[in-house]
Design a protein around this motif. Sequence first.
Motif, mmCIF file in Angstrom:
data_model
loop_
_atom_site.group_PDB
_atom_site.id
_atom_site.type_symbol
_atom_site.label_atom_id
_atom_site.label_comp_id
_atom_site.label_asym_id
_atom_site.label_seq_id
_atom_site.Cartn_x
_atom_site.Cartn_y
_atom_site.Cartn_z
ATOM 1 N N THR A 1 -20.522 2.293 -7.893
ATOM 2 C CA THR A 1 -20.200 2.935 -6.612
ATOM 3 C C THR A 1 -21.245 3.954 -6.202
ATOM 4 O OG1 THR A 1 -18.857 4.627 -7.723
ATOM 5 C CG2 THR A 1 -17.737 2.622 -6.986
ATOM 6 N N SER B 1 -5.789 4.245 6.286
ATOM 7 C CA SER B 1 -6.698 5.397 6.336
ATOM 8 C C SER B 1 -7.550 5.355 7.590
ATOM 9 C CB SER B 1 -7.594 5.399 5.095
ATOM 10 O OG SER B 1 -6.837 5.495 3.910
ATOM 11 N N SER C 1 -7.336 8.003 10.696
ATOM 12 C CA SER C 1 -8.551 8.729 11.062
ATOM 13 C C SER C 1 -8.903 8.504 12.525
ATOM 14 C CB SER C 1 -9.718 8.299 10.162
ATOM 15 O OG SER C 1 -9.470 8.624 8.815
ATOM 16 N N LEU D 1 -10.115 3.334 -3.099
ATOM 17 C CA LEU D 1 -11.082 4.440 -3.086
ATOM 18 C C LEU D 1 -12.496 3.929 -2.827
ATOM 19 C CD1 LEU D 1 -9.792 6.566 -6.120
ATOM 20 C CD2 LEU D 1 -9.571 7.100 -3.687
ATOM 21 N N VAL E 1 -12.672 2.800 0.954
ATOM 22 C CA VAL E 1 -12.651 3.903 1.921
ATOM 23 C C VAL E 1 -13.892 4.763 1.822
ATOM 24 C CG1 VAL E 1 -11.428 6.025 2.555
ATOM 25 C CG2 VAL E 1 -10.142 3.940 2.085
ATOM 26 N N HIS E 2 -14.299 5.103 0.601
ATOM 27 C CA HIS E 2 -15.356 6.095 0.427
ATOM 28 C C HIS E 2 -16.739 5.509 0.156
ATOM 29 C CE1 HIS E 2 -12.526 9.336 0.685
ATOM 30 N NE2 HIS E 2 -11.839 8.921 -0.373
ATOM 31 N N VAL E 3 -16.835 4.198 -0.078
ATOM 32 C CA VAL E 3 -18.145 3.602 -0.372
ATOM 33 C C VAL E 3 -18.467 2.458 0.586
ATOM 34 C CG1 VAL E 3 -19.611 2.548 -2.135
ATOM 35 C CG2 VAL E 3 -17.892 4.242 -2.802
ATOM 36 N N PRO F 1 -18.402 3.433 4.624
ATOM 37 C CA PRO F 1 -19.568 4.214 5.060
ATOM 38 C C PRO F 1 -20.888 3.451 4.949
ATOM 39 C CG PRO F 1 -18.135 5.547 3.683
ATOM 40 C CD PRO F 1 -17.624 4.147 3.587
ATOM 41 N N THR G 1 -17.287 7.676 8.159
ATOM 42 C CA THR G 1 -16.396 8.065 7.074
ATOM 43 C C THR G 1 -14.977 8.173 7.602
ATOM 44 O OG1 THR G 1 -16.796 10.417 7.489
ATOM 45 C CG2 THR G 1 -18.233 9.309 5.895
ATOM 46 N N ASP H 1 -10.759 9.670 6.284
ATOM 47 C CA ASP H 1 -9.939 10.397 5.327
ATOM 48 C C ASP H 1 -8.951 9.440 4.670
ATOM 49 O OD1 ASP H 1 -11.170 12.826 6.066
ATOM 50 O OD2 ASP H 1 -9.820 13.002 7.787
ATOM 51 N N LEU H 2 -8.763 9.609 3.358
ATOM 52 C CA LEU H 2 -7.850 8.735 2.621
ATOM 53 C C LEU H 2 -6.411 9.020 3.023
ATOM 54 C CD1 LEU H 2 -7.651 6.588 0.344
ATOM 55 C CD2 LEU H 2 -7.276 8.480 -1.240
#
Length: 870
Positions: free
Chosen positions: A429, A514, A518, A811, A814-816, A819, A825, A827-828
């Motif tokens: 990741t 998510s 957002s 995770l 959403v975060h890798v 983006p 980006t 928020d979870l």
Amino acid sequence: MWALLKIFSWQELRHHPWRNGAAVLAVALGVALAFSVHLINANALAEFSQAARSVNGKADLQVRALQGSLDESMYRKLAHTPGVALALPVLDIQSYVLLSDSKPAIRVVGVDVLKVFDIAPALMPQPSPNAKPADSMANNPRARWSILAPGQIFLNTAAQALLPQHLHASPQAQQLTLQNGQALVFAHVAGRVQASGPALGVMDIGAAQELFAMQGQLSQIGLKLNPGMDPTVFARTLQQSADWPAHLSITEDGDAQSQISNLSRAYRVNLAVLAMIALFTGAFLVFSVLSLSVAKRAQQFALLGVLGLSAQSRLRLVLAESLLLGALGSTIGIGLGTALAALALHLLGGDLGGGFFSGAAPVLHLQASSAMLYGLLGVGAAVLGGWWPARTASKLPLAQTLKGLGHLLKNTHSAWLSLSFLVIGALLTQMPAVWGIALAAYISVAMLLFGGITGLPWLIETTLAWASPKLAHRTLALLALERARRQGDTVSSAVSSVVASLSLAVALTVMVASFRDSVTQWLDAVLPADLYLRSARSLSSSNMVYFTPEFVKQAGKLEGVRTLQAQRQVSVLLQPNLPAVSLMVRELRDPVRELPLLAPPLPVPKGTYGIYVSEALVDLHHAKPGTYFETFGRAFSARDRPSAVSEPRFFVAGVWRDYARQTGAIVMDQRDYANLSDDRLINDLAFWLDTPQDAARVEANLRTLANTEQAGAGQLLEFGTSTEIRAVSLGIFDRSFAVTYWLQGVAIVIGLFGVAASFSAQVLSRRKEFGLLTHLGLTRRQILSLVAIEGATWTTLGAVAGLGLGLLVALVLVHVINPQSFHWTMDLSLPWWRLLALALAVVVSGTVTAWLAGRAAASHDAVLAVKEDW
């Protein structure tokens, strides 16, 4: 081997059609979804590329301004440049056609009709027999000059389809009403052009300049070089010359195709990966089916081993069975995928929700190589799913298995293999994207899934070992748990497919939730006004569809309007291989309150202009906060000065979150823009009203104001309240993820199919065991309760594992992956009720399936089955 396959394996496949049919169906659905998504995307991209080539033609180079239009004098200069064989001036206008009930978009291209055939023959106007002011070219020599007449427009097939009422009416009624700013202009339909793609109209460039009041302006200049000239070298030589204006861009042919290809690549890859989820789940279903099949036929495999069949031969035998399942599933999947793609292209066109191919109407074209590739992927997934059962068949202890004691051998499961996969997944990741694709992150998701699923036997053994002593006084529950504990491998095989499908469904559910939350919060931040009025629907039409300063001034004085904020949108080309970004000019009083900034803004150094960029600008154009954005400065170079003159410096004062423009957006203050440009046009208006409920009255007054400038202009205005815009935006969001929901549902269905097939096979193979329990005094109801408890235990463990594993994958999504793929980006957000409902559905389905299968196995005939051992 072939004879053994026919006798031994084919009989097994034939006598268990439901169980093996589930595996075939899973592979078929996986191949069908993946192949159909590939066909849709490939045909849509090919259609777009063909349309771009038909418009750009055979030009070697294209000259454009970084923003705004070109001065016509640049055409005369380039036409006489040594090495240029032919220069084609082009005026590219994005406008709208005013119909009685709609306002569809149309692209109007003005070209030199005396030269266009040599560069872009698809744009050559072809007068119709009813062409005015002259008759057809065959009957009247003057008709050839009708293409040069003022107000004459020639439509492609898509434009003709939009306007049937004009084309089938009398020649005098063949008139289009087009929008130019807040004014209405009229063009006469005089014929057609061969260019493909969305709605397009072609005019002589002089007629187009006159109609849209753009005398002396061009959008681009196409250059055809002399034979033997290298376009790259020629372009570099021009740009390095002392008198080359810095605000001009010169690019090679094909950049339009590469722009949309680069922009849509991440979307297409993500959609393809989502489609592969079903195939991935199908591999685990093959694994589950073959694991149970090997366990059931363990004594037969042992007998074959004693009779001389080697371990490698037993391995190949099971792999051949998985190959057969995969071949059947792939064959069905290719046919089903073709049908799905044809249906989707017919109903939805080439746009599956991403918005990249809107307006395209691609025709399905099959490629044998693609069909072969996805067929092999299906076969490969099935063989991969059959590898571990095949390995198990090759390593059976022959003597113990023949005596029926093979299942009593203790298998120890270590967590180290699972932990290794999980650690590798976590490390991946941290890797960057490759060519705009989150390749390492996708592999990370696969590693996490492998880690979680290979850890199932250890998880089951550990959990049940802890739970068994606590149920020592509950006979049925203890009997069910102990059997599951002793048959850990069988249990893990049975629930592996549901763990795979549930974990991916959980991950997608969390990602979509998510993203939606957002987007909702972002809409709250960017829609503070009571009423909005827009001129242009797209960035490409912002220079042709606008509000004048006089209209804006009068709109601010209307009764009921408390505050008005005006915004200008400008298209700026920063890199030739990427689409243009949006420059948004507005009065910035307080950036912290007016923009959804990710961090507090930085102080702007003296002598520079502060700008605020979206996240996409940081990733795509390296506009990091606290740095100077030199590339953007070239767009504001003086048009009458060479590039040696110093350019304005722009300081990136902050980064804001933008979900509307994936290509990137820049916000700058209106006063700074006024110092650098003479542009005073406006594209969007935001109104704060004295009474928000008076929005309808203010709308009527604005339409009246527009009609005072020109009759009928009021119907061009498009209004929306913050509530309406929010509802439309979220509706578009939901449509964009409709395919995701569908793929998620298919994966869950395949997983439950696997549970049903596994439980049915296991329970029906236990007739002897149930007969023995009946002889020992258990009633039929107690046996069914035992089976239901086992089903609930297995699926509960699978649901817990799938839920935990899905949260880990979420995770990464959403975060890798998001983006890296889409350059924004989020928020979870964890929709616990929805997640628990998914897990509960799996548990209930597994329990009911086990109970139904137990009813057949625990029948009266099951008692007689005990005699087989006496």
